[in-house]
Design a protein around this motif. Structure first.
Motif, PDB file in Angstrom:
ATOM      1  N   GLU A  45       0.828  -1.202   0.000  1.00  0.00           N
ATOM      2  CA  GLU A  45       0.000   0.000   0.000  1.00  0.00           C
ATOM      3  C   GLU A  45       0.866   1.256   0.000  1.00  0.00           C
ATOM      4  O   GLU A  45       0.584   2.225  -0.723  1.00  0.00           O
ATOM      5  N   GLU A  46       1.935   1.253   0.792  1.00  0.00           N
ATOM      6  CA  GLU A  46       2.841   2.400   0.823  1.00  0.00           C
ATOM      7  C   GLU A  46       3.527   2.590  -0.528  1.00  0.00           C
ATOM      8  O   GLU A  46       3.700   3.721  -0.992  1.00  0.00           O
ATOM      9  N   GLN A  47       3.917   1.482  -1.145  1.00  0.00           N
ATOM     10  CA  GLN A  47       4.560   1.565  -2.458  1.00  0.00           C
ATOM     11  C   GLN A  47       3.599   2.128  -3.500  1.00  0.00           C
ATOM     12  O   GLN A  47       3.995   2.929  -4.349  1.00  0.00           O
ATOM     13  N   ARG A  48       2.345   1.717  -3.405  1.00  0.00           N
ATOM     14  CA  ARG A  48       1.333   2.226  -4.345  1.00  0.00           C
ATOM     15  C   ARG A  48       1.146   3.734  -4.161  1.00  0.00           C
ATOM     16  O   ARG A  48       1.037   4.485  -5.148  1.00  0.00           O
ATOM     17  N   LYS A  49       1.119   4.198  -2.912  1.00  0.00           N
ATOM     18  CA  LYS A  49       0.964   5.627  -2.641  1.00  0.00           C
ATOM     19  C   LYS A  49       2.162   6.414  -3.164  1.00  0.00           C
ATOM     20  O   LYS A  49       2.012   7.497  -3.716  1.00  0.00           O
ATOM     21  N   LYS A  50       3.373   5.853  -2.989  1.00  0.00           N
ATOM     22  CA  LYS A  50       4.578   6.522  -3.484  1.00  0.00           C
ATOM     23  C   LYS A  50       4.545   6.658  -5.002  1.00  0.00           C
ATOM     24  O   LYS A  50       4.951   7.686  -5.549  1.00  0.00           O
ATOM     25  N   GLU A  51       4.091   5.613  -5.664  1.00  0.00           N
ATOM     26  CA  GLU A  51       4.021   5.654  -7.126  1.00  0.00           C
ATOM     27  C   GLU A  51       3.027   6.707  -7.599  1.00  0.00           C
ATOM     28  O   GLU A  51       3.274   7.426  -8.571  1.00  0.00           O
ATOM     29  N   ILE A  52       1.890   6.825  -6.890  1.00  0.00           N
ATOM     30  CA  ILE A  52       0.894   7.842  -7.241  1.00  0.00           C
ATOM     31  C   ILE A  52       1.457   9.235  -7.005  1.00  0.00           C
ATOM     32  O   ILE A  52       1.305  10.142  -7.838  1.00  0.00           O
ATOM     33  N   GLU A  53       2.143   9.438  -5.863  1.00  0.00           N
ATOM     34  CA  GLU A  53       2.743  10.736  -5.562  1.00  0.00           C
ATOM     35  C   GLU A  53       3.808  11.094  -6.586  1.00  0.00           C
ATOM     36  O   GLU A  53       3.939  12.254  -6.988  1.00  0.00           O
ATOM     37  N   GLU A  54       4.589  10.117  -7.009  1.00  0.00           N
ATOM     38  CA  GLU A  54       5.633  10.355  -8.001  1.00  0.00           C
ATOM     39  C   GLU A  54       5.019  10.773  -9.340  1.00  0.00           C
ATOM     40  O   GLU A  54       5.526  11.680 -10.023  1.00  0.00           O
TER      41      GLU A  54
END
Length: 247
Positions: free
Chosen positions: A143-152
């Motif tokens: 979930e954290e990785q998914r959020k980072k990808e969206i923020e990026e």
């Protein structure tokens, strides 16, 4: 102590520890009398259902892991290890089931000669709780990785493309080509609107106009041209006046 007595004692202990979780499969009468099975020389076959520990932070069904182990005791158990299978499971993947079966089978060699069902069930319970913790961590990391990808992705929208000499040259060539195409289109539109060429465009397209100017000069110089030209002599100075000014 005979094999039958050891098996009977262990089943008594397991039924006391897991009164609702243990199911005896070859109990034809349904009375749960495992001693009668032993007396009839039937091999005990039973399952024990275990669940992961419940925490207040558990996310409903997603964090509940269950495992039902199926045991069958051979006639000369515990000198020969039991047969173990996965009867049912919840929230476990195939690789998880293979993992716990391998762990339990490895335990058999270390416990030959001793009753081992309780030890194996305890080990499976510990493993189930560890699996639950591991799955929760993996889910949070995903979930954290998914959020980072969206923020990026959002950051790149505002940041744009980094400009280098190469990217600028490529952009400039593309821009010039687009401007040339646009200018040509505008020129065609103007022609369509007026239906006439500008003086410059006419001069560039019709080379005969150059000769026409020369012909016009020849006509003016010729004798055949009947033109009444009046000259204002006051605009010109006499030769004597010019000489006086030179002196």
């Amino acid at each position: 102590m005979s094999y039958e007595e050891q098996q009977a004692d262990e089943l008594d202990a397991m039924k006391a520890i897991y009164p609702t979780e243990l199911t005896l499969f070859n109990d034809d009468d349904g009375d749960g009398d495992h001693k009668k099975l032993l007396n009839e020389n039937q091999l005990p076959k039973f399952s024990i259902k275990i669940s992961s520990e419940f925490n207040e932070d558990d996310d409903n069904d997603c964090d509940k892991y269950e495992l039902e182990l199926l045991f069958q005791l051979p006639k000369n158990y515990p000198d020969v290890g039991p047969t173990i299978e996965i009867f049912s499971s919840k929230n476990l993947e195939d690789c998880d089931e293979l993992e716990i079966v391998d762990i339990l089978n490895d335990m058999i060699a270390d416990n030959i000669g001793m009753v081992m069902v309780f030890t194996m069930v305890t080990r499976a319970s510990e493993w189930l709780n560890t699996l639950k913790e591991r799955k929760i961590i993996e889910r949070k990391q995903a979930e954290e990785q998914r959020k980072k990808e969206i923020e990026e992705m959002e950051r790149k929208k505002f940041e744009g493309t980094r400009v280098t000499v190469e990217t600028f040259i490529a952009w400039k060539m593309k821009f010039d080509a687009e401007m040339a195409t646009l200018a040509a289109k505008n020129k065609e539109m103007k022609k369509d609107e007026t239906g006439k060429l500008t003086g410059k465009e006419m001069f560039l397209q019709d080379k005969n106009l150059i000769d026409s100017d020369l012909n016009f000069a020849d006509v003016i110089a010729g004798d055949d041209l009947d033109v009444d030209i009046k000259v204002d002599e006051s605009l010109f100075q006499d030769d004597d006046e010019l000489l006086a000014e030179d002196d």
